[in-house]
Design a protein around this motif. Sequence first.
Motif, PDB file in Angstrom:
ATOM      1  N   ILE A 157      45.625  48.709 -39.358  1.00 41.37           N
ATOM      2  CA  ILE A 157      44.935  47.395 -39.615  1.00 41.37           C
ATOM      3  C   ILE A 157      45.433  46.207 -39.136  1.00 41.37           C
ATOM      4  CG2 ILE A 157      43.850  46.034 -41.785  1.00 41.37           C
ATOM      5  CD1 ILE A 157      43.721  48.515 -43.073  1.00 41.37           C
ATOM      6  N   TRP A 159      43.444  42.966 -39.385  1.00 37.49           N
ATOM      7  CA  TRP A 159      42.933  41.866 -39.926  1.00 37.49           C
ATOM      8  C   TRP A 159      42.013  42.219 -41.047  1.00 37.49           C
ATOM      9  CZ3 TRP A 159      43.166  36.761 -38.302  1.00 37.49           C
ATOM     10  CH2 TRP A 159      43.711  36.735 -36.846  1.00 37.49           C
ATOM     11  N   ILE A 160      42.000  41.457 -42.160  1.00 39.61           N
ATOM     12  CA  ILE A 160      41.374  41.776 -43.295  1.00 39.61           C
ATOM     13  C   ILE A 160      40.382  40.652 -43.503  1.00 39.61           C
ATOM     14  CG2 ILE A 160      41.377  41.803 -45.648  1.00 39.61           C
ATOM     15  CD1 ILE A 160      43.013  44.178 -44.711  1.00 39.61           C
ATOM     16  N   SER A 161      38.983  41.214 -43.716  1.00 43.96           N
ATOM     17  CA  SER A 161      37.908  40.130 -43.896  1.00 43.96           C
ATOM     18  C   SER A 161      37.513  40.427 -45.615  1.00 43.96           C
ATOM     19  CB  SER A 161      36.766  40.579 -43.089  1.00 43.96           C
ATOM     20  OG  SER A 161      35.439  39.870 -43.243  1.00 43.96           O
ATOM     21  N   ALA A 162      37.815  39.228 -46.182  1.00 42.91           N
ATOM     22  CA  ALA A 162      37.782  39.377 -47.803  1.00 42.91           C
ATOM     23  C   ALA A 162      36.851  38.298 -48.170  1.00 42.91           C
ATOM     24  CB  ALA A 162      39.234  39.064 -48.302  1.00 42.91           C
ATOM     25  N   ILE A 173      46.881  40.448 -40.878  1.00 41.65           N
ATOM     26  CA  ILE A 173      47.730  41.502 -41.796  1.00 41.65           C
ATOM     27  C   ILE A 173      49.277  41.100 -41.952  1.00 41.65           C
ATOM     28  CG2 ILE A 173      48.668  42.919 -39.829  1.00 41.65           C
ATOM     29  CD1 ILE A 173      47.162  44.009 -43.413  1.00 41.65           C
ATOM     30  N   PHE A 179      48.383  43.847 -51.846  1.00 43.89           N
ATOM     31  CA  PHE A 179      46.903  44.380 -52.383  1.00 43.89           C
ATOM     32  C   PHE A 179      47.150  44.730 -53.611  1.00 43.89           C
ATOM     33  CE2 PHE A 179      47.440  45.018 -47.704  1.00 43.89           C
ATOM     34  CZ  PHE A 179      46.352  44.454 -47.063  1.00 43.89           C
ATOM     35  N   VAL A 188      43.186  40.765 -52.155  1.00 46.16           N
ATOM     36  CA  VAL A 188      44.008  40.711 -51.248  1.00 46.16           C
ATOM     37  C   VAL A 188      44.682  39.304 -51.413  1.00 46.16           C
ATOM     38  CG1 VAL A 188      44.122  40.577 -48.604  1.00 46.16           C
ATOM     39  CG2 VAL A 188      42.531  41.991 -49.679  1.00 46.16           C
ATOM     40  N   ILE A 197      38.280  42.655 -51.676  1.00 47.32           N
ATOM     41  CA  ILE A 197      37.508  43.596 -50.493  1.00 47.32           C
ATOM     42  C   ILE A 197      37.177  44.709 -51.223  1.00 47.32           C
ATOM     43  CG2 ILE A 197      38.790  42.639 -48.562  1.00 47.32           C
ATOM     44  CD1 ILE A 197      40.521  45.361 -49.096  1.00 47.32           C
ATOM     45  N   THR A 199      37.159  47.970 -50.187  1.00 49.37           N
ATOM     46  CA  THR A 199      37.843  49.123 -49.505  1.00 49.37           C
ATOM     47  C   THR A 199      38.859  49.827 -50.479  1.00 49.37           C
ATOM     48  OG1 THR A 199      37.865  48.246 -47.414  1.00 49.37           O
ATOM     49  CG2 THR A 199      39.388  49.878 -47.410  1.00 49.37           C
ATOM     50  N   LEU A 204      43.031  51.865 -47.723  1.00 45.23           N
ATOM     51  CA  LEU A 204      43.897  50.953 -46.891  1.00 45.23           C
ATOM     52  C   LEU A 204      45.272  51.442 -46.560  1.00 45.23           C
ATOM     53  CD1 LEU A 204      43.512  47.704 -49.085  1.00 45.23           C
ATOM     54  CD2 LEU A 204      43.058  47.914 -46.575  1.00 45.23           C
TER      55      LEU A 204
END
Length: 262
Positions: A157, A159-162, A173, A179, A188, A197, A199, A204
């Motif tokens: 991973i 990038w995290i889209s939150a 990241i 998390f 996040v 998020i 997920t 994760l």
Amino acid sequence: MSARSPQPATALIAEDEAPQRRALHEQLLQAWPGLEIVAVCEDGVSALEAATTHRPTVAFLDIRMPGVSGLDVARAVVEQGGLVVFTTAYDDYAVRAFDAGAVDYLLKPVQPARLEQAVARLRERLQERRAGADGPDLHALIDGLESRLRPQGERLIRWISASAGDSVRMFGIDEVLFFQAQEKYVRVVAGSGEGVIRTPLKDLLAGLDPDAFWQVHRGTVVRVQAIDRVSKNELGRHSLSLKGHAERLPVSGAFLHRFRGM
């Protein structure tokens, strides 16, 4: 005076598939009548907790389990002087586990004759230990196995889209501090803000670099470089503080082995 007989061997079984878990339990009782099975677990977190509580002589661990991998549980078992057998449905993982120096591996579905062979090897290793013989460095061997199985390249991973209120935030990241699972969401937290998020935490973990992120609690994964210190309160509970962040995070006893010598 006659010599004291050795304590009976104890075992931990960790397998996330119920039919396979039941079958291995039943087959072990037949293959090793004197073995005391102290815990049968369906996920990695409960297996890690059981390993810490029961300190089993041997552990039969699925390499891939929800929450915590069999490799993490193996470290805890080995830390306490136990031996490990990996179980897997994948031939390549099985061969890698065996090549990496695990006591043995079992390919699922486990065949009784193959289990009897693994039990014979385990008992031989235990006798060698009682006689004072040195075995391989299982810590180093498990680390080597993890390095071969960890996510690489595009599987990691980046990038995290939150969700953050009415907007969506993008976190690299490298910005993420930790998390934290919260009911249906995962929180996040980064130095610049936070979001949520959907997920699951276990999904994760499959995409995070295990050298950069550690699971420290059933519901918490933290960036290693962000950890400042781990402390214990008057009730004996552990928590960690982060560099430049006021929030404290709980640390489960099952994960304290990560902080030895820190």
